[in-house]
Every structure is written in structure tokens, then in C-alpha cells.
Design a protein around this motif. Structure first.
Motif, PDB file in Angstrom:
ATOM      1  N   SER A   4      29.551  45.657  40.833  1.00 45.85           N
ATOM      2  CA  SER A   4      30.024  46.399  39.669  1.00 45.85           C
ATOM      3  C   SER A   4      29.448  45.836  38.381  1.00 45.85           C
ATOM      4  O   SER A   4      29.196  44.637  38.263  1.00 45.85           O
ATOM      5  CB  SER A   4      31.552  46.357  39.616  1.00 45.85           C
ATOM      6  N   ASP A   5      29.249  46.709  37.407  1.00 47.82           N
ATOM      7  CA  ASP A   5      28.847  46.263  36.069  1.00 47.82           C
ATOM      8  C   ASP A   5      29.975  46.521  35.067  1.00 47.82           C
ATOM      9  O   ASP A   5      29.765  46.567  33.865  1.00 47.82           O
ATOM     10  CB  ASP A   5      27.570  46.975  35.613  1.00 47.82           C
ATOM     11  N   SER A   6      31.194  46.707  35.589  1.00 49.79           N
ATOM     12  CA  SER A   6      32.352  46.994  34.745  1.00 49.79           C
ATOM     13  C   SER A   6      33.280  45.787  34.729  1.00 49.79           C
ATOM     14  O   SER A   6      32.908  44.691  35.154  1.00 49.79           O
ATOM     15  CB  SER A   6      33.075  48.232  35.276  1.00 49.79           C
ATOM     16  N   ASP A   7      34.511  46.004  34.228  1.00 49.26           N
ATOM     17  CA  ASP A   7      35.472  44.912  34.216  1.00 49.26           C
ATOM     18  C   ASP A   7      36.244  44.874  35.532  1.00 49.26           C
ATOM     19  O   ASP A   7      36.070  45.723  36.410  1.00 49.26           O
ATOM     20  CB  ASP A   7      36.419  45.016  33.014  1.00 49.26           C
ATOM     21  N   VAL A   8      37.130  43.900  35.670  1.00 55.21           N
ATOM     22  CA  VAL A   8      37.808  43.662  36.947  1.00 55.21           C
ATOM     23  C   VAL A   8      38.702  44.831  37.334  1.00 55.21           C
ATOM     24  O   VAL A   8      38.655  45.327  38.455  1.00 55.21           O
ATOM     25  CB  VAL A   8      38.637  42.358  36.884  1.00 55.21           C
ATOM     26  N   VAL A   9      39.552  45.284  36.394  1.00 52.55           N
ATOM     27  CA  VAL A   9      40.529  46.306  36.766  1.00 52.55           C
ATOM     28  C   VAL A   9      39.853  47.624  37.116  1.00 52.55           C
ATOM     29  O   VAL A   9      40.262  48.320  38.056  1.00 52.55           O
ATOM     30  CB  VAL A   9      41.586  46.491  35.649  1.00 52.55           C
ATOM     31  N   GLU A  18      39.076  33.080  40.779  1.00 48.45           N
ATOM     32  CA  GLU A  18      39.759  34.333  40.441  1.00 48.45           C
ATOM     33  C   GLU A  18      39.517  35.387  41.528  1.00 48.45           C
ATOM     34  O   GLU A  18      40.435  36.150  41.874  1.00 48.45           O
ATOM     35  CB  GLU A  18      39.276  34.829  39.078  1.00 48.45           C
ATOM     36  N   PHE A  19      38.311  35.430  42.060  1.00 45.53           N
ATOM     37  CA  PHE A  19      38.050  36.353  43.170  1.00 45.53           C
ATOM     38  C   PHE A  19      38.923  36.000  44.376  1.00 45.53           C
ATOM     39  O   PHE A  19      39.466  36.879  45.044  1.00 45.53           O
ATOM     40  CB  PHE A  19      36.574  36.326  43.563  1.00 45.53           C
ATOM     41  N   GLU A  20      39.046  34.716  44.632  1.00 49.15           N
ATOM     42  CA  GLU A  20      39.880  34.283  45.765  1.00 49.15           C
ATOM     43  C   GLU A  20      41.337  34.647  45.535  1.00 49.15           C
ATOM     44  O   GLU A  20      42.045  35.066  46.463  1.00 49.15           O
ATOM     45  CB  GLU A  20      39.720  32.771  45.969  1.00 49.15           C
ATOM     46  N   ALA A  21      41.791  34.506  44.302  1.00 46.66           N
ATOM     47  CA  ALA A  21      43.175  34.866  43.986  1.00 46.66           C
ATOM     48  C   ALA A  21      43.397  36.367  44.177  1.00 46.66           C
ATOM     49  O   ALA A  21      44.427  36.796  44.718  1.00 46.66           O
ATOM     50  CB  ALA A  21      43.510  34.461  42.551  1.00 46.66           C
ATOM     51  N   LEU A  22      42.434  37.167  43.743  1.00 47.39           N
ATOM     52  CA  LEU A  22      42.546  38.621  43.937  1.00 47.39           C
ATOM     53  C   LEU A  22      42.558  38.973  45.420  1.00 47.39           C
ATOM     54  O   LEU A  22      43.352  39.815  45.871  1.00 47.39           O
ATOM     55  CB  LEU A  22      41.369  39.330  43.245  1.00 47.39           C
ATOM     56  N   ASN A  36      40.646  43.170  31.581  1.00 46.15           N
ATOM     57  CA  ASN A  36      39.380  43.614  30.995  1.00 46.15           C
ATOM     58  C   ASN A  36      38.269  42.572  31.092  1.00 46.15           C
ATOM     59  O   ASN A  36      37.247  42.689  30.415  1.00 46.15           O
ATOM     60  CB  ASN A  36      39.598  44.003  29.530  1.00 46.15           C
ATOM     61  N   GLN A  37      38.454  41.594  31.920  1.00 51.66           N
ATOM     62  CA  GLN A  37      37.427  40.564  32.081  1.00 51.66           C
ATOM     63  C   GLN A  37      36.238  41.131  32.853  1.00 51.66           C
ATOM     64  O   GLN A  37      36.395  41.764  33.896  1.00 51.66           O
ATOM     65  CB  GLN A  37      38.021  39.375  32.832  1.00 51.66           C
ATOM     66  N   ASP A  38      35.036  40.916  32.319  1.00 49.22           N
ATOM     67  CA  ASP A  38      33.836  41.399  33.005  1.00 49.22           C
ATOM     68  C   ASP A  38      33.686  40.731  34.360  1.00 49.22           C
ATOM     69  O   ASP A  38      34.047  39.564  34.533  1.00 49.22           O
ATOM     70  CB  ASP A  38      32.586  41.112  32.159  1.00 49.22           C
ATOM     71  N   ILE A  39      33.116  41.473  35.287  1.00 51.59           N
ATOM     72  CA  ILE A  39      32.881  40.915  36.622  1.00 51.59           C
ATOM     73  C   ILE A  39      32.003  39.673  36.530  1.00 51.59           C
ATOM     74  O   ILE A  39      32.235  38.666  37.215  1.00 51.59           O
ATOM     75  CB  ILE A  39      32.228  41.968  37.536  1.00 51.59           C
TER      76      ILE A  39
END
Length: 704
Positions: A182-187, A223-227, A213-216
């Protein structure tokens, strides 16, 4: 906040699991309510008795078991689709309920001794229900679909939409790869690339402590692991049926209204009032049974006497108390997280020894079970670090320690500092929720002040009502939030009919029997008779008088009315069905029409002999407009555009085209709903079946 009208993919995953409990139920009868595109399966379940399953694919897109008191009365005449389902499913057993991939599609498989039937509910887009045989061929469907990607029409092999990415079954590496694309934010990435939708995308971010709204590119491995852990937790709860259903309310209007229903509590709605239910089906039933009434009342859907200001004021005060309690809870939760972080630093050496010991054991290849056994043995020997450990979670890669009588979950892969930072971040996230709750409480206080002001104004002024003078003024019906329904049944409504621009009634037959009846009973002195040269046209009568009035041959019928009657006659004939745009129409007086054939001739039912000269309207163009009239009565009207446009609040013209009567009626219905603010009004007076009564036989399309 807009009220929920469609189930999410997460909702359907939860629903499919619960509906699986009804396997073995027997189908007694199936009903279809065309106005709402609502299917009702009345079933008998061995454990639960009478079971009512509702599937709606209209404005609301839902499926759930309903309380028998909440189901609508059975329609008087079952549509063909319902009769087909009764023939296929009567006595059949519900064998399976599944979600297709992670899509908003629910499939129900029914079995009988000799056959198998699958009902596919497409709870997305325009909505659809397809009925499949044992070979997955389409027996029938509510909506025909002809797209480049897929076709759903009777007789075709059913094609599911292209399978969506299923985030509930993906491993971490594939999840990480998908996010990184993705080139967008997390959400937005969670909502679109992983198909969670906006609400659950935000929910996962909140639970994982990752900014929306944090960029990927700015998102780290932790943070990826938490998600991913939160996605795994969601998947596990759905798979195990570990639900805790909630209906959420909003108090922004005159009354408390339902705005959402979820299979478990959401952190995103922590500051909202909610009600728990024992099952997701019960929550869905409560929500969809009441949501329209909630919002109709809020929008002033019914005239009422003096509002119960006192009860509303008490309710707003109660909500303020609840919101204040939520703020206090957020304070306690945030403080508790900070205290945990500070305890880690205060007991740094002990916590570091626990983490280092477990991490070293994992690096040596020891299993979590072996580590847990070693820690238990160490605790028995009085080793301080081992004694502090009170739990090990292999699936999460965590250990839980008891420090100064406070239990803290630690991620083994991280050191003391990162674990403490995680707790501080969680405290900040909770404080962010507190700010949202503070804003909500201010809104509620403003609402309380408004209600108190309304109460004071009511006491000093007369009740505001619409007067006759106001009724006479121009009203923007399209923009009104509530339109009162005013209708009286007329004798001619079972025929085709319209009123000309000069207010003369025109009626036409829908069948050979009605053609016979019109000529025998309703063709009077002074009336004019119209018919096309083509076979299969309505017997069309332009009435000079009403059925209870005295005929008067001296009535002069204007040419505009005659031309409109001619256009009506050609538009509802086989000319339209054949895709032609014009044909000749003739006009004769009432006494030129007879059922007595010439010697040696025979007249079929619905046919007539015409004596004497005829007046021709050559190359009369076809043309039909369908509209919704709001005064003096509220109803669908249809006929020649020149006669309909000025009588209706809004109209849509149609011409010969590719859409079957049923399909074009639904398209017009959806378009009308978009034009009126009061969609409930459109559902009541201009449902697809009512619109269809004014559409010509054969295919049509909207005129651009």
C-alpha cells in the motif's frame, strides 16, 4: 453518525457461525415481501420450535433469525419467486450456512431426499438473492446481473464475485506483504487492501495502539506485529463464536436512536451508550426491527402532541452521567497502564531477568511448554524471577508477571524499555478516547439545553401545526424529511389509467378479459375509443364523464387529451414490446364499437368490430413517464409525459430498452429514493411493484 443499513464482512462471519446452530431445521414456508426485497423462511427447529429467518437485500441488507412477533404479516398473494422457493424447499432441511470467503455473501444449503437447493444472499451493492440447484445453476434470482466479470440469470451457472482477500486466514508474512504493497495510511490499508472496512480498520488500529493516519512506510515491525495479533484475536473469536453482541445508540436527536449493531464491543464506541444481547441474532433483530422507527421519530415522522420534555430531559441527564462515568473509567485505565510501565522500571532487574531467561530459552530452541515447566520448577525452588511469572501464552509470545500485586503482560521479544513504552502508548490511546468522551458530553449538554429551551417555548406559545394556508403554499416535497401519506382508492385503479392534461380520465385494459369488461361496462355515450393497428393493444377509453355522472354528448374533448390518449394506447401495446418507437392509432365514437361480428367472421376475446369511419393519428410516438405525486394525493402515476410531468413532483421517462419490467421498476425505485429525503415515503407509495403497474409490457430503459 448515519445509522447502519448493511452488514460488514465481520458481521457476516459472526452471523454465519451463529446460524450454523440452526442446522437441521425444517422449512415450513417461504414468503417474499417485494417492496423491501425481504425473504422470510418460516422453519421448525427441534430445540427452538418455530424459527423465523429473515434475509433482506433492499435498502437494508441483513440476515438474522427474528422473534416471531417481529416478522411482518404474510402477503396476500405470494409472488412467483416465493412460490418457486416453496416448491423447492417445503420440508427441506437446512444443512449448511457459510460465508463466501471474507465477502458479504451468505450461502444457505437446503437438502431434501431428491434434491439440493442453495440460497445465495448477496448483501452488497444493489443486493440480490439467487437460488441454485444441485449443480449450482441459477433456478431464479431477484435481480438479473450481466457484467463483464460475472452473469447471474436464470439458467446460467452461478458465478461468485472474484474472491476477496481473506485477512482472517492469512499468515503473518502474507499479511506483512499485503500491507507493504500500500501507498496509503494504515487505516485505509486495513479498510481496503485487507477488506475490513472503515470501522473495523479503525478498531484494529485502536486495539493495536497504532495511529490511524500513519503512513505504511512509517510503520515499524512492532506495530505490524501488534496489528496482526489483533487480527488473530478477531479471527479466533469469530471462529470460536466468542461473541458479546451490542446495539449502539446515539442521542443527537429528539430521542435515543439506534445507529449500529456489532458482534462484540468496540473500542471505537467506548464513549457510546450500548445494550448487550445474548446472541448476535437477537441484537440484529432488535436493531433492524427498530431502526426505521427510531429515525422516523427523530425526523418528525409522525405528528405528536406535547412532547414528553421531562422524560427527555431525564434521559439526557442519565446519558451525561454515563458519559461522565466513561471519562472516569478512561482516567483509571490510563493511570493503570502508566503505573504498570513505572513498575517495570522500578523492578528493572527482575523484569529483565525474566525476559532474558525466556528469550534465551527460545533461542536455544526450547518449546514454550518446556519453558513453562522450567519456570514452575524454579518457582517451587524459590527463584525470584521464576516466582514472578504467573502465565505463559505461546500463541501470543508473551509472559505475564506479578509485580507488587499487579499483573503485567510482557512481550518476550522486546526488552524492558519497549514493553514499558508500549504501556505508555496504550495510556495515551486511552486518554485520546477520554477526549472523545469529553466532546460527546459537551454535545449532550448542549442537547439538554436545547430541550429545556424547547420546553420553555412550548409553555408560552401555541403548538406549531401545518395550516390549510401552509398546505396551499408551494412545498419542496423532495426536501421534506417527512411526507404525510394521503390516498383514496379509486374504481379505475385495477385498469391502466391516467388523467390527461385537461383532467379527463383515460383507462385501458391489462388483458383480454379487462378489454371485454371496459367496453361492456364503461364505454358510455360521449366517450372516445382508441386502439392501435397492431395486435395486442389495450382497449383504451377516453372518458367524457365519471361512472356516476350522466353522459353528455355535448362535452368537447380537447385535441391535447385525444393525442395523449392515442399515445397511451400505442405505448402499452405490443409496439413497445417489439422495440418500435411509433405506430398508427385510430379513434372512434362509443357507438362505433361492437362485439357483433360481420356475417361469417369470428371475434376473439378482447377483440371488437368497428363500424364506420375512423380518425387516425399516424406515426404516434410511444412515450411513458412514471412519477410520484405528492398532492392532492400521494401515489405513483404514469402515462404520456405531457400529462404526467405537471402532476408529479418528480418524473422519470422510459423508452423501449433492454431491462425487463421487474428490473426497470427496481431501477426507477432506487432513483426515486435518491431524489426524496424521505425514503420511507418512497418505500410506502412507490415500491417497485407499484411502479411496475405503470410500465409498458416488454423491456424498457430510462431516458437519459
Amino acid at each position: 453518525m448515519d445509522e447502519k443499513r448493511e452488514l460488514t464482512s465481520v458481521d457476516i462471519a459472526a452471523l454465519a457461525g451463529e446460524l450454523g446452530q440452526y442446522r437441521g431445521a425444517h422449512v415450513d414456508k417461504v414468503y417474499l415481501y417485494p417492496d423491501e426485497a425481504l425473504l422470510r423462511f418460516r422453519m421448525s427447529d427441534y430445540d427452538r420450535g418455530r424459527t423465523e429467518l429473515l434475509i433482506e437485500v433492499g435498502e437494508n441488507k441483513r440476515a438474522h433469525v427474528a422473534d416471531p412477533e417481529h416478522v411482518p404479516d404474510a402477503p396476500e398473494r405470494p409472488p412467483n419467486f416465493a412460490m418457486m422457493l416453496r416448491n423447492r424447499l417445503s420440508g427441506a432441511t437446512l444443512e449448511a450456512v457459510e460465508q463466501f470467503e471474507f465477502d458479504r455473501i451468505l450461502t444457505l444449503r437446503f437438502e431434501r431426499e431428491a434434491d439440493s437447493t442453495t440460497v445465495v444472499a448477496e448483501l452488497f451493492g444493489d443486493g440480490n438473492v439467487a437460488v441454485l440447484d444441485e449443480n449450482d445453476d441459477v433456478v431464479d434470482c431477484l435481480e438479473t446481473v450481466r457484467l463483464k466479470s460475472r452473469t447471474v440469470v436464470p439458467g446460467s451457472h452461478y458465478e461468485f464475485p472474484s474472491a476477496r482477500f481473506n485477512p482472517l486466514t492469512v499468515d503473518y508474512e502474507r499479511f506483512r506483504e499485503r500491507m507493504a504493497q500500500s501507498d496509503s495510511d494504515v487505516v485505509r490499508t486495513l479498510a481496503t487492501q485487507l477488506n475490513f472496512g472503515g470501522l473495523y480498520g479503525e478498531e484494529l488500529c485502536s486495539r493495536a495502539g497504532v495511529p490511524y493516519n500513519q503512513d505504511i512506510e512509517a510503520t515499524g515491525d512492532e506495530e505490524f506485529e501488534a496489528l496482526y495479533r489483533e487480527i488473530e484475536s478477531l479471527s479466533r473469536r469469530l471462529g470460536e463464536g466468542d461473541l458479546d453482541a451490542r446495539v449502539y445508540y446515539e442521542s443527537d436527536g429528539d430521542d435515543r436512536v439506534r445507529v449500529d449493531v456489532t458482534p462484540f464491543p468496540l473500542a471505537e464506541y467506548a464513549d457510546r451508550e450500548s445494550e448487550p444481547f445474548e446472541s448476535f441474532n437477537e441484537a440484529l433483530d432488535d436493531y433492524f426491527t427498530n431502526v426505521d422507527a427510531d429515525h422516523s421519530d427523530r425526523d418528525g415522522g409522525e405528528e405528536r402532541g406535547r412532547p414528553d420534555f421531562e422524560a427527555e430531559i431525564e434521559k439526557q441527564k442519565r446519558i451525561i452521567d454515563q458519559q461522565q462515568q466513561a471519562i472516569e473509567d478512561f482516567d483509571r485505565q490510563a493511570e493503570a497502564e502508566r503505573e504498570k510501565a513505572e513498575l517495570l522500571y522500578a523492578n528493572y532487574d527482575l523484569v529483565d531477568e525474566v525476559l532474558s531467561t525466556v528469550r534465551a530459552a527460545r533461542e536455544e530452541g526450547r518449546s514454550w511448554e518446556a519453558i513453562e515447566e522450567t519456570l514452575a520448577e524454579g518457582a517451587e525452588q524459590g527463584i525470584e524471577a521464576a516466582t514472578a511469572v504467573v502465565g505463559v501464552d505461546a500463541s501470543e509470545g508473551t509472559v505475564t508477571v506479578d509485580v507488587d500485586d499487579t499483573r503485567i503482560e510482557l512481550e518476550v521479544a522486546d526488552g524492558v524499555e519497549k514493553n514499558a513504552d508500549r504501556l505508555y502508548t496504550e495510556a495515551k490511546r486511552i486518554e485520546g478516547k477520554k477526549e472523545g468522551a469529553k466532546a460527546a458530553i459537551e454535545d449532550t449538554r448542549e442537547r439538554l439545553e436545547e430541550i429545556e429551551a424547547e420546553r420553555d417555548a412550548w409553555e408560552t406559545t401555541d403548538e406549531e401545526e401545518e395550516t390549510d394556508a401552509e398546505e396551499a403554499e408551494d412545498v419542496d416535497w423532495l426536501a421534506r424529511s417527512s411526507i404525510p401519506i394521503r390516498q383514496t382508492e379509486q374504481w379505475y385503479e385495477r385498469f391502466r389509467w391516467f388523467h390527461t392534461s385537461d383532467d379527463f380520465l383515460v383507462i385501458g385494459g391489462r388483458s383480454a378479459d379487462q378489454n371485454e369488461e371496459l367496453v361492456k361496462k364503461y364505454l358510455d355515450r360521449g366517450d372516445l375509443f382508441f386502439h392501435t393497428q397492431a395486435h395486442g393493444a389495450p382497449a383504451t377509453i377516453l372518458k367524457a364523464t365519471g361512472p356516476s355522472e350522466s353522459p353528455d354528448e355535448d362535452i368537447e374533448i380537447p385535441e391535447t387529451s385525444r393525442e395523449e390518449a392515442a399515445q397511451f394506447a400505442v405505448s402499452y401495446s405490443t409496439v413497445w414490446k417489439e422495440g418500435k418507437y411509433a405506430a398508427d392509432v385510430y379513434e372512434v365514437d362509443h357507438d362505433q364499437v361492437t362485439k357483433t361480428p360481420e356475417s361469417g367472421e369470428y371475434l376473439e376475446k378482447g377483440s371488437f368490430a368497428i363500424r364506420g369511419d375512423r380518425t387516425y393519428y399516424e406515426d404516434t410516438p410511444v412515450g411513458v413517464a412514471v412519477g410520484i405525486a405528492c398532492e392532492p394525493e400521494t401515489r405513483v402515476i404514469g402515462g404520456p409525459p405531457s400529462a404526467i410531468t405537471d402532476r408529479a413532483e418528480t418524473t422519470i421517462e422510459v423508452e423501449p430498452g433492454q431491462y425487463a419490467q421487474n428490473d426497470i421498476a427496481k431501477r426507477l425505485y432506487r432513483e426515486f429514493k435518491q431524489r426524496f429525503v424521505d425514503e420511507t415515503f418512497v418505500r410506502k407509495v412507490a415500491s417497485p411493484d407499484l411502479i411496475q403497474e405503470f410500465l409498458p409490457p416488454g423491456g424498457s430503459r430510462m431516458v437519459e
